[in-house]
Design a protein around this motif. Structure first.
Motif, PDB file in Angstrom:
ATOM      1  N   GLU C 103      -8.202   3.193  -2.584  1.00 30.90           N
ATOM      2  CA  GLU C 103      -7.095   3.876  -1.926  1.00 30.90           C
ATOM      3  C   GLU C 103      -5.837   3.670  -2.763  1.00 30.90           C
ATOM      4  O   GLU C 103      -5.385   2.539  -2.923  1.00 30.90           O
ATOM      5  CB  GLU C 103      -6.915   3.205  -0.562  1.00 30.90           C
ATOM      6  N   THR C 105      -2.910   6.024  -2.815  1.00 35.65           N
ATOM      7  CA  THR C 105      -1.664   6.722  -2.475  1.00 35.65           C
ATOM      8  C   THR C 105      -0.658   5.686  -1.992  1.00 35.65           C
ATOM      9  O   THR C 105      -1.034   4.636  -1.474  1.00 35.65           O
ATOM     10  CB  THR C 105      -1.898   7.741  -1.348  1.00 35.65           C
ATOM     11  N   PRO C 107       1.629   4.330   0.592  1.00 32.99           N
ATOM     12  CA  PRO C 107       1.751   4.589   2.035  1.00 32.99           C
ATOM     13  C   PRO C 107       3.195   4.820   2.482  1.00 32.99           C
ATOM     14  O   PRO C 107       3.416   5.378   3.538  1.00 32.99           O
ATOM     15  CB  PRO C 107       1.169   3.316   2.669  1.00 32.99           C
ATOM     16  N   VAL C 111       3.325  12.750   1.395  1.00 35.34           N
ATOM     17  CA  VAL C 111       2.360  13.364   0.488  1.00 35.34           C
ATOM     18  C   VAL C 111       3.084  14.027  -0.684  1.00 35.34           C
ATOM     19  O   VAL C 111       2.730  13.819  -1.848  1.00 35.34           O
ATOM     20  CB  VAL C 111       1.507  14.392   1.262  1.00 35.34           C
ATOM     21  N   ASN C 114       4.489  11.507  -2.992  1.00 33.53           N
ATOM     22  CA  ASN C 114       3.415  10.885  -3.755  1.00 33.53           C
ATOM     23  C   ASN C 114       3.097  11.708  -4.991  1.00 33.53           C
ATOM     24  O   ASN C 114       2.996  11.180  -6.096  1.00 33.53           O
ATOM     25  CB  ASN C 114       2.151  10.761  -2.892  1.00 33.53           C
ATOM     26  N   PRO C 150       0.523   9.455   4.108  1.00 34.93           N
ATOM     27  CA  PRO C 150      -0.912   9.273   3.834  1.00 34.93           C
ATOM     28  C   PRO C 150      -1.683   8.743   5.031  1.00 34.93           C
ATOM     29  O   PRO C 150      -2.829   9.131   5.241  1.00 34.93           O
ATOM     30  CB  PRO C 150      -0.907   8.268   2.681  1.00 34.93           C
ATOM     31  N   ARG C 158      -6.551  11.949   1.334  1.00 30.90           N
ATOM     32  CA  ARG C 158      -5.738  11.023   0.549  1.00 30.90           C
ATOM     33  C   ARG C 158      -6.198  11.013  -0.912  1.00 30.90           C
ATOM     34  O   ARG C 158      -5.377  10.973  -1.817  1.00 30.90           O
ATOM     35  CB  ARG C 158      -5.841   9.609   1.131  1.00 30.90           C
ATOM     36  N   GLN C 159      -7.512  11.073  -1.111  1.00 33.39           N
ATOM     37  CA  GLN C 159      -7.993  11.070  -2.492  1.00 33.39           C
ATOM     38  C   GLN C 159      -7.576  12.358  -3.198  1.00 33.39           C
ATOM     39  O   GLN C 159      -7.277  12.345  -4.384  1.00 33.39           O
ATOM     40  CB  GLN C 159      -9.517  10.877  -2.502  1.00 33.39           C
TER      41      GLN C 159
END
Lengths: 256, 253, 285
Positions: C103, C105, C107, C111, C114, C150, C158-159
């Protein structure tokens, strides 16, 4: 419980809690009025309730509250600044961290408030002593949680930063720090709680300053009902503070 | 930095830090920059420590305080555990009364001291009451939380083997809750010490808190440093011992 | 042990067609433990052509992740070099974009933020950044999720955010380390489809590290099979399945043949790894 309608199930505990509290107060009132409990040891709850107005109007509660709040604010400032800086410093120097972390944990377990007579000698019987006690007692948890927060930064997040060629300071400010922030905030809040408890406590003990002193003065005057009311007032203020800081923490964690 | 023997490096660094602090302290003591005896020389503190070690009064007061802390922990702790079991075992009671304990927990208990004096007198009674009041809250909260965090599967396993209530308690509930209980004991001890000692500094004629105030009123700074050092060392020692007993991480707060 | 690069049976080590974008040359990586020096990666060489997908597959412990870190510049090789479009890599480089297994991203960022991360660090103007972020989020199928955090998304989403973040920086080579490892089987297949589609659309040169044979065959032009400890190139298999591919291909006969072929190569290596792991378990007395 499971069979009850939802709305009822939701209010029931709260009602039971408040009802229980009211019942205890009513019982106390009754026992005192019946003469089973000495009213010179425990005042009538109704008298305490009435005294609230008196302490608010006659005892300068607002300025006392502001005095305590000012001390707490100063200690909070010192705790968050020093605690986070020291925590980050310990995190950056691993050997130093391994040498000192258990010491800090030890200090967190020591009754640091007991330093107050020493601080009285060093700083005098004034607000500085109170602020310093608040600062010293709130510092260890802030440091420990900051170190923990940084140590908990997932390695992969730092790897992401490195894969984008971030500089060490960018890695710190863009990744390590924001990642550690929720845990750091938990530590700062914990530190502030200790600070506030000890600030009010020392105010009471050295009979100086804000709300803590109010309790002491009323006790010395043997104004029972007002003393109980003042204690309730201090409890209400601190409960309000803790609820607020808890809400703030939840809000921060959610938006983090 | 990681090369070589890290344990040795940590040990050396600790020595270096301690040495630096002591040196700075001594330099400050001799410089005369601060008011006389606020920072007494190390020799004076060492002398005061030695003095404490041979002072029968100190041991009498230490015993007094230790007894107060012990009794308050027994009283406040057992009431706390009982309340915690009740609150953790019943969802309704937990929801109804736990918020009160949760929010009363982090309030300054020492302001109840005048009440405790009125109820229990100025002797050890009020000190014990302060200690018990202080440690009730963390013990009750941790016990309730510990009860709730028991893996439900373990309880179902016990039921499936038709364990009797007593067997459920001794074979499932207690072992599953040993860490929270020990942690409660550790935190309870910490706040009980504070409650008892602070009460002693406010009003008493015995105990370590009383001795601290005595050295304060006589302006015996080396004596005060010696006392505080001993009190801190004892508190840290007991805390670490409880942590070690339970295999708890002592850095966990 | 020296120099032997690969292709014991003569299959292609060089990129099949087109110009090689990524050249990995004789990489050696050793680890020093208390008792011994372990060679994790032993003289591994290969190239990846423009627009090609190469998968590296091997049993756990064959040094795949070490190789990933070395190629991405997060770890230094003891020998050998990594070259992208004729330029020697030293440390992390914008030419290689990494997607991690875990994981990854942030947090605390939305998004959109990111995906904008690397662009922001590189000092790109806000307007340009926003445009790019929108483009790449749409590409990975996350249009309209800019303002989400996320934590509000599923693992697969998320991926995809992580992939968009890497692609937005415009790497020459996309380097992915088991990017679907944390996902469930169905999500994994669908996300594989999505990645293939994006890869085709951008003609993105891609190096994928995986332990799933099906995933390797589904996605790749060539599959490089590694040996277990020390990690060497055992052989490279050309996957001549038609493109564009979708997850449906896993039902086809050819797919099954490729999987069987690679498994026969891998089986011995994997069982070696398993024996090794068992031998290192602390034994009850």
């Amino acid at each position: 419980m499971a069979n009850r309608p939802l709305a009822e199930a939701k209010c029931l505990p709260a009602a039971l809690g408040l009802g229980g509290l009211a019942a205890v107060l009513a019982l106390t009132e009754m026992l005192i009025r019946l003469g089973w409990v000495n009213r010179f040891i425990v005042p009538l709850p109704s008298e305490v309730f009435v005294s609230f107005e008196r302490i608010i109007l006659e005892e300068n509660v607002l300025s006392r509250f502001l005095a305590t709040a000012g001390e707490a604010l100063a200690a909070a400032f010192l705790v968050s600044l020093t605690g986070v800086a020291l925590g980050a410093f310990l995190h950056r120097h691993r050997l130093l961290r391994r040498a000192c972390e258990s010491w800090v944990a030890g200090l967190a377990a020591a009754p640091l408030v007991l330093l107050y007579p020493l601080f009285l000698v060093i700083f005098g019987r004034n607000a500085l002593t109170i602020v310093m006690i608040g600062f010293v007692s709130g510092l260890p948890p802030a440091i420990l949680k900051t170190v923990e927060g940084f140590a908990g930064t997932p390695k992969v997040l730092l790897d992401v930063g490195r894969s984008f060629s971030l500089s060490p300071s960018q890695l710190f400010w863009k990744i390590a720090f924001p990642s550690a922030l929720p845990v750091i905030f938990v530590g700062v809040r914990l530190g502030l709680m200790f600070s506030l408890i000890n600030i009010v406590g020392v105010e009471f003990l050295i009979n100086f300053g804000g709300l803590g002193q109010l309790v002491n003065e009323l006790a010395e005057r043997y104004d029972l009902a007002a003393m109980y009311a003042a204690i309730c007032f201090v409890i209400l203020v601190s409960v309000f503070f803790f609820i607020a800081s808890e809400k703030l923490e939840r809000w921060l964690l959610r938006s983090a | 930095m990681t090369s070589g023997c890290p344990a040795l490096g940590v040990g050396l660094l600790r020595l270096a830090i301690l040495g630096t602090i002591l040196l700075l302290w001594e330099a400050l003591a001799r410089s005369g920059l601060l008011f006389r005896d606020v920072v007494p020389s190390l020799a004076k503190i060492a002398l005061a420590l030695g003095h404490l070690g041979t002072d029968p009064d100190f041991y009498r007061n230490l015993r007094g305080t230790a007894a107060e802390v012990g009794v308050s922990l027994a009283i406040g702790g057992s009431i706390g555990v009982a309340a915690g079991l009740l609150l953790g075992g019943s969802r309704l009671l937990g929801k109804a009364f736990e918020p009160y304990i949760h929010y009363l927990g982090p309030t300054p208990k020492i302001i109840f001291f005048p009440v405790m004096i009125m109820w229990f007198g100025i002797g050890p009674g009020s000190k014990i009451a302060m200690g018990a009041l202080s440690c009730f809250f963390p013990v009750a909260l941790i016990t309730a939380a510990g009860m709730r965090q028991i893996d439900e599967v373990l309880i179902r396993v016990g039921r499936s083997f038709r364990a009797r209530p007593w067997q459920m308690a001794t074979k499932i509930y207690f072992p599953a809750m040993r860490y929270p209980l020990l942690n409660g004991l550790r935190l309870g001890f910490g706040v009980a010490v504070i409650g008892v000692l602070l009460a002693e500094t406010k009003m008493s004629n015995q105990g370590l808190g009383f001795m601290v105030m005595q050295s304060y009123s006589q302006f015996d700074m080396p004596g005060m440093y010696a006392l505080l050092l001993v009190v801190f060392a004892l508190a840290i020692l007991v805390n670490a011992t409880i942590s070690r007993l339970g295999g708890l991480d002592s850095t966990q707060h | 042990m020296t120099g032997g690069s690969a292709g014991e049976d003569g299959s292609t080590v060089e990129a099949a067609g087109g110009t090689p974008v990524l050249r990995v040359e004789n990489i050696v990586k050793r680890f020093v433990t208390d008792s011994a020096t372990v060679t994790a990666v032993d003289h591994v060489s290969f190239t990846v052509a423009q627009g090609e997908v190469l998968s590296i597959i091997g049993p756990s412990g064959c040094g795949k992740s070490t190789l990933f870190n070395v190629i991405g510049g997060l770890a230094e090789a003891d020998e050998g070099r990594v070259v992208v479009e004729g330029r020697l890599m030293s440390g992390p480089d914008p030419a290689i974009g990494m997607v991690f297994q875990e994981e990854s991203t942030f947090p605390w960022r939305t998004v959109g933020d990111n995906v904008a991360f690397a662009l922001e660090v590189a000092g790109m103007a806000r307007a340009e950044r926003t445009k790019r972020v929108r483009h790449y989020l749409e590409l990975v199928g996350l249009k309209g999720f800019e303002q989400h955090h996320p934590a509000q998304l599923s693992g697969g989403m998320r991926q995809r955010v992580a992939i968009a973040r890497t692609l937005a920086f415009g790497p020459k080579v996309l380097l992915m380390d088991e990017p679907f490892a944390a996902l469930d089987e169905q999500t994994r297949l669908l996300l594989g489809d999505k990645v293939l589609q994006i890869q085709q659309e951008l003609a993105q040169t891609t190096l994928l590290i995986t332990h799933s044979i099906a995933e390797a065959v589904q996605l790749s032009d060539r599959v490089l099979v590694m040996t277990y400890r020390p990690g060497r190139v055992k052989r490279i298999v050309d996957i001549k399945l038609p493109r564009p591919r979708t997850a449906e291909i896993i039902g086809s006969k050819d797919f099954g043949l490729y999987v069987a072929e690679i498994w026969s190569d891998l089986r011995g290596e994997a069982s070696l790894g398993m024996k090794d792991a068992e031998a290192h378990l602390p034994q009850a007395e």
